[in-house]
Design a protein around this motif. Structure first.
Motif, short mmCIF file in Angstrom:
data_model
loop_
_atom_site.label_atom_id
_atom_site.label_comp_id
_atom_site.label_asym_id
_atom_site.label_seq_id
_atom_site.Cartn_x
_atom_site.Cartn_y
_atom_site.Cartn_z
N THR A 122 45.12 49.56 -2.20
CA THR A 122 44.24 49.58 -3.36
C THR A 122 42.86 49.02 -3.01
O THR A 122 42.71 48.20 -2.12
N GLY A 123 41.86 49.53 -3.71
CA GLY A 123 40.50 49.06 -3.48
C GLY A 123 39.81 49.77 -2.34
O GLY A 123 38.79 49.32 -1.84
N THR A 124 40.36 50.91 -1.89
CA THR A 124 39.75 51.62 -0.78
C THR A 124 39.24 52.98 -1.25
O THR A 124 39.63 53.46 -2.30
N THR A 125 38.38 53.60 -0.43
CA THR A 125 37.93 54.94 -0.77
C THR A 125 39.09 55.91 -0.68
O THR A 125 39.13 56.92 -1.36
N THR A 126 40.08 55.58 0.19
CA THR A 126 41.21 56.49 0.36
C THR A 126 41.98 56.67 -0.94
O THR A 126 42.55 57.72 -1.19
N GLU A 127 41.99 55.62 -1.77
CA GLU A 127 42.70 55.70 -3.04
C GLU A 127 42.10 56.80 -3.93
O GLU A 127 42.81 57.53 -4.60
N LEU A 128 40.76 56.88 -3.89
CA LEU A 128 40.08 57.88 -4.71
C LEU A 128 40.23 59.27 -4.09
O LEU A 128 40.44 60.26 -4.80
N ASN A 129 40.12 59.36 -2.74
CA ASN A 129 40.29 60.65 -2.07
C ASN A 129 41.65 61.25 -2.37
O ASN A 129 41.79 62.44 -2.60
N LEU A 130 42.66 60.36 -2.35
CA LEU A 130 44.04 60.81 -2.55
C LEU A 130 44.16 61.49 -3.91
O LEU A 130 44.67 62.60 -4.02
N ALA A 131 43.66 60.79 -4.97
CA ALA A 131 43.74 61.35 -6.32
C ALA A 131 43.00 62.68 -6.38
O ALA A 131 43.51 63.66 -6.93
N ASP A 132 41.80 62.73 -5.77
CA ASP A 132 41.00 63.96 -5.80
C ASP A 132 41.71 65.11 -5.09
O ASP A 132 41.80 66.21 -5.60
N TRP A 133 42.22 64.81 -3.90
CA TRP A 133 42.78 65.88 -3.06
C TRP A 133 44.04 66.46 -3.69
O TRP A 133 44.22 67.68 -3.74
N PHE A 134 44.91 65.60 -4.21
CA PHE A 134 46.13 66.11 -4.81
C PHE A 134 45.84 66.90 -6.08
O PHE A 134 46.50 67.89 -6.37
N ARG A 135 44.83 66.47 -6.84
CA ARG A 135 44.51 67.22 -8.04
C ARG A 135 43.89 68.57 -7.67
O ARG A 135 44.19 69.60 -8.25
N ALA A 136 43.02 68.55 -6.66
CA ALA A 136 42.38 69.79 -6.23
C ALA A 136 43.41 70.79 -5.73
O ALA A 136 43.27 71.99 -5.92
N ASN A 137 44.46 70.31 -5.08
CA ASN A 137 45.49 71.21 -4.56
C ASN A 137 46.62 71.43 -5.56
O ASN A 137 47.61 72.08 -5.24
N ASN A 138 46.46 70.82 -6.74
CA ASN A 138 47.41 71.02 -7.83
C ASN A 138 48.85 70.67 -7.43
O ASN A 138 49.79 71.40 -7.73
N ILE A 139 49.02 69.56 -6.74
CA ILE A 139 50.37 69.09 -6.45
C ILE A 139 50.50 67.65 -6.94
O ILE A 139 49.51 66.93 -7.05
N ALA A 140 51.73 67.27 -7.25
CA ALA A 140 51.97 65.97 -7.86
C ALA A 140 52.34 64.94 -6.80
O ALA A 140 52.85 65.29 -5.74
N TYR A 141 52.09 63.69 -7.08
CA TYR A 141 52.52 62.61 -6.19
C TYR A 141 52.66 61.35 -7.01
O TYR A 141 52.18 61.25 -8.12
N GLN A 142 53.36 60.39 -6.43
CA GLN A 142 53.58 59.11 -7.08
C GLN A 142 52.96 58.04 -6.20
O GLN A 142 53.43 57.81 -5.08
#
Lengths: 343, 417
Positions: free
Chosen positions: A155-175
């Motif tokens: 948490t608190g990293t840019t990767t956290e935001l990339n992850l949310a963006d990338w999975f939404r852009a590819n329309n797949i779910a994750y936990q």
């Protein structure tokens, strides 16, 4: 862990409250460091290859070497350094409150950090991208097959935001499973509390190198973001930013001109290349232009070698981490490492 | 012989502010007050100046910016495209949920352990002593981490349930799967769902409303039935047998509604990486509730024990002398008096539990501290604003709990007539 982070933030807030000025006025950081006789670097609390203490408490790694080079250039001794371990959450507060002079902590340079967080990233020292690591026996060969997977994320990293963006852009779910440090992520991932671990690809390689069974884990081919890792300094003290940038450039230029820790002394006397002469302080006094002496770059290179030597010794292909130069090769060899001229 | 001049005859002099006892305390208070205010003003001013020097402004506008991060556990719909404000609300609701469940369970555990510790059974009372002393004397964060470690290292991963020769088996007739990420439990599903009922402009699940109405109606009838039975008992001296009517009152409408709506359970099934279909109870939540409950329960047990012991032995003996048995003695004589002693420190324990829930980030549970004070704070770099907002919210939350519990305290307090 939590408490430490929380207290750290409170302490940092208190430090902001109580420190009367002298934050980032021109030339102040250099004067403070010289007066103290010691450079304080904010570093990763433990990422093998980049910054990690050994059993005797001696820090080593890619980011550590840059910090030592700056110390050698400014204070004159690569060992006059104090390392302050900072988590992803505390690092920028530690820098902006003046707790550390410079952050050499594999931090991604980004627009918001550059502007709103009032930081400066003088130059990139490692071009990275975000990747995923999974167990081999999971049978996954692409990040796009991670639909429905549980993913550990710092948490608190840019990767956290990339992850949310990338999975939404590819329309797949994750936990997501939020973790606080690389060590905790390693533990959760190995215990199987998450299917995949995501962070910068270099960080994944470094983490995997510390596993008991690195051969059972693979890093997926997808790189989902640009992560230019760079040292960071506070806004406002441009001279200090110049010193950090030029020290890194000196290491890169040294590799370009074939200056190594082995032939440094010899070249500083005998080199006929005017650029090398200026770099090593044989002619001109470039260091004087930023408040240092003529041999600043020579000491910086002597500390751990040129950029290529540092890379090879800490994270290169001969080390357990085994990273190829890739984007981080010199511009003359198809990479992005490019130092502005020394004149 | 000294003659004391009556004070009011003296004209007021400035030195009297220090040497005259009547004015001295006022002087000191004024000076201290001004000092404190000046210090506060200096702190605020210094903060503003230093923030300005760092190039940072003081603004809460970041709350309306896009959050951009996902939250694994949310009571209201939330996506990464929502604002930081909504992320903070998600965190606050998660804090409230864990605090509420924790307070209820801790009270149950605490009362049980406290009463059992006074038991005459040597083994039971010693076991409770061990429980209380172990949990009371080890820091909460360690308990959270220990329980988390047990959950992640001992329980199987979801993929261990896969295949014909799986390493792990689901329990309770293949309906519950404890894993090292969550516990997958069946989900209630409604086959012939009635349409949503609109209450005050918001659509509410029709089946839920039907069940609520049936329950409330059954409860009202049951109350009337009890009143009727009591009246009958007072009149005739015999209490009519009503327990089977009570049971039917609740069971019949429920069974009827379940059949009418076709309510059934959907067991979780392993699909892809994780269990789907059922409800996945996040381990972070379970671990946090468990740790908070056991830790705070140990303190509450001591409070309950102290409360019961504070009622003198003579009260019990008097009750026995009047022919009351052990249970009515506890319920009618001892507890009402013990509650006077129990409730005030109990309030502190509830407050402690609520504030301790901010340790949630150790288990990755997204409470207020993890969303607003964690990711939001980091991604926006607004330490000051996020911290102040969080302190304000926890303050209001604690004051609310105090207020509610004080109302209750006023009710159980010894009534002096």
């Amino acid at each position: 862990m939590t408490k430490t982070v929380f207290l750290g933030a409170v302490a940092a807030a208190a430090a902001v409250l109580l420190s009367t000025g002298a934050q980032a006025a021109e030339g102040d950081t250099l004067r403070a460091v010289k007066q103290r006789g010691e450079l304080i670097c904010g570093v990763n609390p433990g990422l093998v290859g980049f910054a990690a203490p050994d059993a005797n408490g001696n820090w080593s790694g890619f980011d550590i070497s840059l910090c030592r080079a700056i110390a050698a250039a400014v204070v004159g001794d690569a060992n006059k350094v104090r390392f302050v371990p900072t988590t992803g959450q505390t690092r920028f507060t530690a820098l902006s409150s003046g707790e550390v002079d410079v952050l050499t902590r594999n931090s991604t340079a980004s627009f918001q950090r550059d502007t709103e967080l009032a930081l400066d990233f003088p130059a990139v020292n490692y071009y990275d991208g975000q990747g995923f690591m999974v167990r081999k026996d999971l049978g996954v060969t692409s990040a796009k097959e991670l639909d429905g997977a549980t993913i550990c994320i710092q948490t608190g990293t840019t990767t956290e935001l990339n992850l949310a963006d990338w999975f939404r852009a590819n329309n797949i779910a994750y936990q997501p499973v939020n973790i606080d440090s690389n060590a905790e992520g390693e533990q959760q991932y190995l215990a199987g509390a998450c299917d995949a671990y995501t962070t910068d690809a270099s960080g994944l390689a470094a983490t995997r190198a510390a596993f008991a069974d690195p051969e059972n884990h693979i890093i997926l081919p997808e790189i989902i973001s640009k992560e230019p890792l760079a040292p960071a300094v506070r806004h406002g003290d441009n001279n200090w930013g110049d010193i950090v940038r030029q020290t890194l450039f000196a290491l890169i230029a040294a590799e370009e001109y074939g200056v190594t820790s082995a032939n440094l002394e010899e070249l500083s006397k005998s080199s006929t290349n005017p650029e090398v002469q200026r770099l090593l302080g044989a002619t001109d006094n470039l260091g004087g232009m930023m408040g240092l002496d003529a041999e600043w770059a020579k000491r910086a290179i002597a500390a751990g070698g040129n950029y290529g030597e540092v890379f090879a010794a800490t994270i290169g292909e001969q080390t357990p981490i085994g990273l190829a130069r890739g984007l981080n090769a010199l511009w003359t060899q198809g990479g992005l490492m490019y130092a502005t001229p020394f004149r | 012989m000294t003659h004391l001049q009556p004070a009011e005859h003296q004209p007021f002099r400035l030195s009297m502010l220090i040497y005259d006892r009547r004015y001295r305390s006022l002087t000191i208070q004024t000076v201290v007050f001004i000092g404190v205010m000046l210090f506060a003003a200096w702190l605020v001013n210094n903060t503003i100046e230093n923030l300005a020097r760092l190039g940072k402004t003081f603004s809460f506008s970041f709350l309306w910016a896009r959050a951009g991060y996902d939250i694994p556990f949310s009571l209201i719909p939330y996506a990464a495209t929502d604002t930081h404000m909504r992320a903070a609300v998600v965190g606050l609701l998660n804090t409230l949920l864990v605090s509420f469940v924790g307070c209820v369970l801790a009270t149950i555990v605490g009362v049980l352990a406290g009463v059992l510790r006074l038991s005459n059974n040597w083994l039971v009372s010693k076991m409770m002593t061990v429980y209380v002393e172990i949990f009371r004397n080890v820091p909460l964060l360690l308990w959270i981490l220990v329980i988390l470690a047990i959950f992640t290292d001992v329980l199987p991963a979801p993929r261990d349930y896969r295949g014909d020769d799986a390493a792990a088996q689901m329990i309770l007739f293949d309906s519950v799967a404890p894993t090292n990420r969550y516990t997958a439990i069946p989900r209630l599903a409604v086959e012939h769902a009635p349409g949503p009922v609109v209450i005050a402009g918001t659509p509410v699940n029709g089946a839920l409303v039907a069940f609520a109405v049936a329950l409330v109606a059954a409860w009202l009838v049951w109350k009337w039935l009890r009143g009727w039975a009591r009246a009958r008992q007072n009149r005739t001296g015999r209490r009519p047998v009503t327990w089977w009517i009570s049971v039917l009152l609740f069971v019949v409408p429920l069974v009827a509604l379940i059949n009418l709506f076709g309510v059934h359970l959907i067991p979780p099934t392993l699909a892809g990486f994780n269990f789907t279909g059922g409800v996945n109870l996040d381990n972070g939540f379970v671990v946090l509730v468990l740790a908070l409950t056991l830790y705070t329960g140990a303190f509450i047990a001591e409070i309950v024990r102290a409360g019961i012991l504070s009622v003198s032995r003579g009260q019990t003996e008097a009750a026995f002398a009047l022919g009351l048995r052990a249970r009515p003695t506890m319920g009618l004589v001892i507890l009402p008096q013990a509650l006077r002693v129990i409730v005030p420190p109990l309030i502190s324990q509830f407050l402690n539990l609520t504030k301790n829930s901010s340790l949630a980030i150790a288990v990755g549970y997204p409470d207020l501290r993890a969303t607003l004070g964690g990711t939001t704070l980091n991604q926006t770099g607004r330490e000051m604003e996020a911290m102040m907002l969080m302190m304000g919210i926890y303050l209001v939350l604690s004051l609310l709990i105090s207020a509610v519990m004080n109302l209750y305290n006023a009710r159980v307090r010894l009534k002096e007539r």
